[in-house]
Design a protein around this motif. Sequence first.
Motif, PDB file in Angstrom:
ATOM      1  N   GLY A  32      82.588 150.680  23.102  1.00 45.41           N
ATOM      2  CA  GLY A  32      81.288 151.057  22.574  1.00 45.41           C
ATOM      3  C   GLY A  32      80.314 149.913  22.427  1.00 45.41           C
ATOM      4  N   VAL A  33      80.424 148.875  23.280  1.00 44.70           N
ATOM      5  CA  VAL A  33      79.502 147.745  23.163  1.00 44.70           C
ATOM      6  C   VAL A  33      78.169 148.101  23.822  1.00 44.70           C
ATOM      7  CG1 VAL A  33      81.371 146.071  23.091  1.00 44.70           C
ATOM      8  CG2 VAL A  33      80.350 146.655  25.287  1.00 44.70           C
ATOM      9  N   GLN A  34      77.137 147.472  23.355  1.00 43.17           N
ATOM     10  CA  GLN A  34      75.797 147.758  23.840  1.00 43.17           C
ATOM     11  C   GLN A  34      75.441 146.840  25.004  1.00 43.17           C
ATOM     12  OE1 GLN A  34      72.828 147.458  20.811  1.00 43.17           O
ATOM     13  NE2 GLN A  34      71.119 147.983  22.170  1.00 43.17           N
ATOM     14  N   ILE A  75      72.953 144.781  26.805  1.00 44.71           N
ATOM     15  CA  ILE A  75      71.680 144.140  26.483  1.00 44.71           C
ATOM     16  C   ILE A  75      70.901 143.800  27.748  1.00 44.71           C
ATOM     17  CG2 ILE A  75      70.597 142.156  25.357  1.00 44.71           C
ATOM     18  CD1 ILE A  75      71.948 144.147  23.449  1.00 44.71           C
ATOM     19  N   VAL A  78      76.541 141.720  26.684  1.00 46.10           N
ATOM     20  CA  VAL A  78      76.867 142.855  25.817  1.00 46.10           C
ATOM     21  C   VAL A  78      76.845 142.388  24.366  1.00 46.10           C
ATOM     22  CG1 VAL A  78      78.219 144.105  27.538  1.00 46.10           C
ATOM     23  CG2 VAL A  78      79.340 142.403  26.084  1.00 46.10           C
ATOM     24  N   SER A  79      76.696 143.348  23.454  1.00 46.17           N
ATOM     25  CA  SER A  79      76.588 143.014  22.037  1.00 46.17           C
ATOM     26  C   SER A  79      77.178 144.143  21.203  1.00 46.17           C
ATOM     27  CB  SER A  79      75.119 142.793  21.659  1.00 46.17           C
ATOM     28  OG  SER A  79      74.966 142.662  20.260  1.00 46.17           O
ATOM     29  N   ASP A  80      77.636 143.788  20.003  1.00 45.70           N
ATOM     30  CA  ASP A  80      78.067 144.806  19.042  1.00 45.70           C
ATOM     31  C   ASP A  80      76.960 145.064  18.014  1.00 45.70           C
ATOM     32  OD1 ASP A  80      78.111 142.473  17.607  1.00 45.70           O
ATOM     33  OD2 ASP A  80      80.189 142.663  16.930  1.00 45.70           O
ATOM     34  N   GLY A  81      75.765 144.588  18.278  1.00 48.41           N
ATOM     35  CA  GLY A  81      74.651 144.718  17.358  1.00 48.41           C
ATOM     36  C   GLY A  81      74.343 143.434  16.625  1.00 48.41           C
ATOM     37  N   GLN A 104      73.939 152.965  28.304  1.00 44.97           N
ATOM     38  CA  GLN A 104      73.541 152.037  27.247  1.00 44.97           C
ATOM     39  C   GLN A 104      74.746 151.454  26.528  1.00 44.97           C
ATOM     40  OE1 GLN A 104      70.809 153.722  24.428  1.00 44.97           O
ATOM     41  NE2 GLN A 104      70.517 151.799  23.303  1.00 44.97           N
ATOM     42  N   ARG A 105      75.792 152.260  26.380  1.00 46.97           N
ATOM     43  CA  ARG A 105      77.009 151.776  25.728  1.00 46.97           C
ATOM     44  C   ARG A 105      78.190 151.955  26.661  1.00 46.97           C
ATOM     45  NH1 ARG A 105      76.730 150.136  20.643  1.00 46.97           N
ATOM     46  NH2 ARG A 105      74.852 150.648  19.440  1.00 46.97           N
TER      47      ARG A 105
END
Length: 571
Positions: free
Chosen positions: A496-498, A500, A516-519, A539-540
């Motif tokens: 579920g990583v975003q 970027i 990628v980011s976890d927020g 997106q994820r």
Amino acid sequence: MSRPENLTPYRWQVSPPIPPRFRQQFSHVHPVLLQVLYNRGLADAAHMQAFLEGHYLESRDPFLLADMDKAVARIQQAVEKKEIIIVYGDFDADGVTSTVLLTQALRGLGMEREQVQPYIPDRVDEGYGLNKEALTKLRDRGAGLVISVDCGIRSLAEVEHANDMGLDMIITDHHSLGQHLPPALAVINPKRPDSAYPEKMLAGVGIAYKLAQALRQAMPDRATYADEDLLDLVAIGTVADLAPLLRENRLLVIEGLKVLNMAQRPGVAALARVVGVQPGSITAETIGFGLGPRINAAGRLAHAYTAAKLLAANNGVLANQYAGELNQLNQERRMMTTRLGLHAETLIDPQAPILIAADDQFVAGVVGLVASRLQEKYYRPAIVIEKGETESRGSCRSIDEFHITDALDEMADLLVQYGGHAQAAGLTISNENLEAFVTRMTELARRKLDGLDLRPTIPLDVEVPLRDVDWALHEVLRQLEPTGYANATPLFASRGVQVIDYRAVGSDGAHLQITVSDGFHGVKGIAFRQGAWAGHLPQRVDIAYTLGVNEWNGRRNLQLNIQDIRAADEQ
């Protein structure tokens, strides 16, 4: 968005979590490292500590190998009587290092160069392993004893032929046993059921090293070599042959890398320069992707003696010459593999249970590499055969669900010669039997594989939140080195990583660069051969990756080496 059609649909398999009691017992070990160690079969404190500290708890006494005492006694006799001894090897990196190692050890017992001679068969003219014509030629040259390294375990008829000529044989090999052992004076293979040696998965060079150890112990006054003098060769052969880097093999490679990085052999120093690695920086990965392929290239396209001469060279001028030749051969090997790989795809049915391509355009030295490409692309067992005038030679690469050497056992009546492991083997066949072989092998594969979900598996060690992926984790994981077959670089999953940022990179856009980011925590990654995702990424995503380092312009950054991407809601 769905996965691009040209990307392989992998099956993700996450290892079972550590039992709570085990986690409590080893609470002092980093939880991610602990899970990886557990996945490698290290489930007790003593073996875990030995692994992390680079030790091995079981006995390493070479005389625990069945027939070692017989082999040593016969070699002692040959040394004392100044007989001619032939070290009969193979043309791959394991065989070449085995040949050089045992030749060096025997000469280190005070024998003259002409008394100890290496013999490596020609891949095209003679094929793999012992052959009667070569043994006859060696006997005619005055040989009294032949010691095989990395071959011979299934050469019953060839050993009988040697016996009939009065030529004594010692077999040292690590390949799978046949129904019967060859009738040699001694047969040293740790896979023998009557062998008490604890490590069953030594490479061929590891067994040659054990014989050299035993000889030094039996003749300490004669031996002018130390065990550590040979360990660089052991490391090269063990890694290049994909022996599992666990237990004693791991320790041998750790010890061998120390010697390799001293670059005591001019040939090692020259080959490292060609690869672009400084002594002191050689790793198992350097062997697997740099040194090993170049050593293998000699036996694939020319003759393995060039590689043997490189490793045995005692001056830098010759070493540089041989290293240059090997580098050129490796470049030719790459181009030939690509061309013949494309040709092989025109000869197969991708929907068949086993992919078999036979043609006179194939070259013996690269049929194994072409078979590997087919197996990896289609996830089916693959056999690529170079057709000759009357006989043909082939190489097999298989998948976890199909034991290729067991399959060849069922075709033994059609084959001139064969041998190997569960996932890799070689064969020689008369052309008159080729059609029947293809028919029977295809039917056998259909029976074994029908109804199975044949997709390559990504064996994930553990799921990790992206926030835990940092330099501290990278440093912890360094304790697993050297990594390689059966002790692979750990594979992680973050879900579920975003996404970027991303873009296709490479001259043809074949690769994907992604952030990628976890927020809160962003990490850059590279996904080789997955450029098709550009324009299709949701997106994820869920990502499967190893943790690496990208070095550029003097800067070092953590980098995810992404093995697979899928939409976060994909099952």
